[in-house]
Design a protein around this motif. Structure first.
Motif, PDB file in Angstrom:
ATOM      1  N   SER A 119      -1.771 -14.787  11.071  1.00  0.00           N
ATOM      2  CA  SER A 119      -0.856 -13.653  10.905  1.00  0.00           C
ATOM      3  C   SER A 119      -0.105 -13.752   9.578  1.00  0.00           C
ATOM      4  N   GLY A 120       0.290 -14.968   9.190  1.00  0.00           N
ATOM      5  CA  GLY A 120       0.960 -15.138   7.908  1.00  0.00           C
ATOM      6  C   GLY A 120       0.055 -14.788   6.742  1.00  0.00           C
ATOM      7  N   LEU A 121      -1.209 -15.195   6.828  1.00  0.00           N
ATOM      8  CA  LEU A 121      -2.159 -14.864   5.773  1.00  0.00           C
ATOM      9  C   LEU A 121      -2.393 -13.354   5.708  1.00  0.00           C
ATOM     10  N   GLY A 122      -2.410 -12.701   6.874  1.00  0.00           N
ATOM     11  CA  GLY A 122      -2.553 -11.248   6.885  1.00  0.00           C
ATOM     12  C   GLY A 122      -1.390 -10.562   6.192  1.00  0.00           C
ATOM     13  N   PHE A 123      -0.171 -10.998   6.489  1.00  0.00           N
ATOM     14  CA  PHE A 123       1.002 -10.466   5.805  1.00  0.00           C
ATOM     15  C   PHE A 123       0.879 -10.671   4.294  1.00  0.00           C
ATOM     16  N   ILE A 125      -1.867 -11.232   2.361  1.00  0.00           N
ATOM     17  CA  ILE A 125      -2.962 -10.520   1.694  1.00  0.00           C
ATOM     18  C   ILE A 125      -2.598  -9.058   1.466  1.00  0.00           C
ATOM     19  N   ILE A 126      -2.064  -8.397   2.484  1.00  0.00           N
ATOM     20  CA  ILE A 126      -1.729  -6.980   2.320  1.00  0.00           C
ATOM     21  C   ILE A 126      -0.553  -6.805   1.372  1.00  0.00           C
ATOM     22  N   SER A 127       0.389  -7.762   1.395  1.00  0.00           N
ATOM     23  CA  SER A 127       1.510  -7.717   0.461  1.00  0.00           C
ATOM     24  C   SER A 127       1.025  -7.875  -0.972  1.00  0.00           C
ATOM     25  N   GLY A 128       0.126  -8.840  -1.186  1.00  0.00           N
ATOM     26  CA  GLY A 128      -0.422  -9.044  -2.520  1.00  0.00           C
ATOM     27  C   GLY A 128      -1.242  -7.863  -3.003  1.00  0.00           C
ATOM     28  N   ALA A 129      -2.001  -7.254  -2.097  1.00  0.00           N
ATOM     29  CA  ALA A 129      -2.814  -6.103  -2.476  1.00  0.00           C
ATOM     30  C   ALA A 129      -1.945  -4.950  -2.953  1.00  0.00           C
ATOM     31  N   PHE A 130      -0.877  -4.659  -2.220  1.00  0.00           N
ATOM     32  CA  PHE A 130      -0.019  -3.544  -2.589  1.00  0.00           C
ATOM     33  C   PHE A 130       0.777  -3.822  -3.868  1.00  0.00           C
ATOM     34  N   SER A 131       1.093  -5.081  -4.118  1.00  0.00           N
ATOM     35  CA  SER A 131       1.897  -5.395  -5.297  1.00  0.00           C
ATOM     36  C   SER A 131       1.074  -5.468  -6.575  1.00  0.00           C
ATOM     37  N   LEU A 132      -0.243  -5.711  -6.468  1.00  0.00           N
ATOM     38  CA  LEU A 132      -1.032  -5.958  -7.676  1.00  0.00           C
ATOM     39  C   LEU A 132      -2.134  -4.949  -7.941  1.00  0.00           C
ATOM     40  N   VAL A 133      -2.515  -4.155  -6.942  1.00  0.00           N
ATOM     41  CA  VAL A 133      -3.660  -3.257  -7.134  1.00  0.00           C
ATOM     42  C   VAL A 133      -3.423  -2.276  -8.279  1.00  0.00           C
ATOM     43  N   ASN A 134      -2.245  -1.662  -8.328  1.00  0.00           N
ATOM     44  CA  ASN A 134      -1.957  -0.712  -9.408  1.00  0.00           C
ATOM     45  C   ASN A 134      -1.930  -1.398 -10.768  1.00  0.00           C
ATOM     46  N   VAL A 135      -1.415  -2.628 -10.792  1.00  0.00           N
ATOM     47  CA  VAL A 135      -1.399  -3.391 -12.044  1.00  0.00           C
ATOM     48  C   VAL A 135      -2.821  -3.696 -12.493  1.00  0.00           C
ATOM     49  N   LEU A 136      -3.684  -4.070 -11.561  1.00  0.00           N
ATOM     50  CA  LEU A 136      -5.080  -4.352 -11.898  1.00  0.00           C
ATOM     51  C   LEU A 136      -5.795  -3.097 -12.391  1.00  0.00           C
ATOM     52  N   ALA A 137      -5.460  -1.950 -11.818  1.00  0.00           N
ATOM     53  CA  ALA A 137      -6.079  -0.698 -12.248  1.00  0.00           C
ATOM     54  C   ALA A 137      -5.725  -0.381 -13.702  1.00  0.00           C
ATOM     55  N   ASP A 138      -4.466  -0.652 -14.081  1.00  0.00           N
ATOM     56  CA  ASP A 138      -4.058  -0.420 -15.470  1.00  0.00           C
ATOM     57  C   ASP A 138      -4.612  -1.477 -16.409  1.00  0.00           C
ATOM     58  N   MET A 139      -4.944  -2.621 -15.862  1.00  0.00           N
ATOM     59  CA  MET A 139      -5.399  -3.735 -16.688  1.00  0.00           C
ATOM     60  C   MET A 139      -6.769  -3.478 -17.303  1.00  0.00           C
TER      61      MET A 139
END
Length: 257
Positions: A119-123, A125-139
């Motif tokens: 459950s901690g890993l699930g929290f 992974i989804i937290s990391g995805a939301f925080s970095l996906v937009n940054v990766l798209a601009d990268m």
């Protein structure tokens, strides 16, 4: 160059979590279900945070306001997910008792630390995805960071902070669940306080200065090491067990040779 930077930061942020998923979760359907469900609970916390941030118009310009309540909502839904898992454990125990003759025993039923880890890993992974996906798209481009005077380390710092939060959520899950199981509520406070501390450290990055990045990354990773030690302790680990495992592995290696 931008494509190389994209893949490099992606592997930094999500390489270790992906490895944890493949080797410890992917082969077990129950763990996959728990992982996905924990991601959904984190999304509910994000939804409530967004609603509150949109509703309180005078404070919308203050990032710290949304950050504090986001942390509180995440920990609230971590607790709700903990309660749901413990209720599910009771049902699984009944199923296992009724199906003992048919050898129907749900996997991981006797090890609550595994579900806390998943459950901690699930929290995380989804937290990391939301925080970095937009940054990766601009990268990916066109162009690259730093042309207009911003720090060229922005993407790299974002990747390392994302990895830190993913691992922290994993350790926080183990500590949080065990604290409620053993009624050691001081460790619940430790989880909430450390989560708030590391999240507030990211406010230093608003000026996009490399020194500010170090001022947030270094303390965050110090907290990560401390939380890793606490999670190891709460999962039943000890220095004695580590020494015994090292001796066992060394003896097995000599036997095979």
């Amino acid at each position: 160059m931008t494509l190389m930077e994209f893949f490099g930061c992606t592997f930094i942020a999500f390489g270790p979590p992906f490895g944890l998923f493949v080797f410890t979760i992917a082969r077990d359907p129950l763990r996959v279900i728990v992982l996905i469900t924990s991601c959904f609970f984190w999304l509910l916390a994000l939804l409530l945070s967004s609603i509150l941030w949109s509703a309180v118009v005078p404070l919308k310009q203050h990032l710290a306001f949304g950050l504090v309540f986001s942390v509180l909502f995440q920990e609230l839904f971590r607790f709700l997910f903990y309660k749901m898992l413990r209720k599910a454990d009771e049902g699984l125990h009944k199923v296992s008792q009724q199906g003992q003759d048919q050898h129907v025993t749900p996997k991981d039923i006797s090890n609550k630390h595994i579900m806390a880890y998943v459950s901690g890993l699930g929290f995380g992974i989804i937290s990391g995805a939301f925080s970095l996906v937009n940054v990766l798209a601009d990268m990916v481009g066109p162009g690259t960071i730093g042309i207009k005077g911003d720090s060229k380390y922005f993407f790299l710092a974002s990747a390392f902070l994302t990895l830190c939060f993913v691992l922290l959520h994993t350790f926080w899950g183990i500590i949080f669940f065990n604290a409620f199981d053993k009624k050691r509520y001081v460790y619940v406070a430790v989880v909430v306080a450390s989560h708030m501390l590391v999240s507030c450290l990211t406010l230093l990055n608003q000026k996009h200065n490399s020194q500010n990045y170090l001022g947030s990354i270094i303390p965050a990773y110090i907290v990560l090491v401390i939380m890793a030690g606490l999670a190891f302790y709460h999962a039943g680990g000890s220095i004695k067990n580590v020494k015994a495992a090292c001796v066992f592995n060394r003896s097995n290696r000599y036997d095979t040779n």
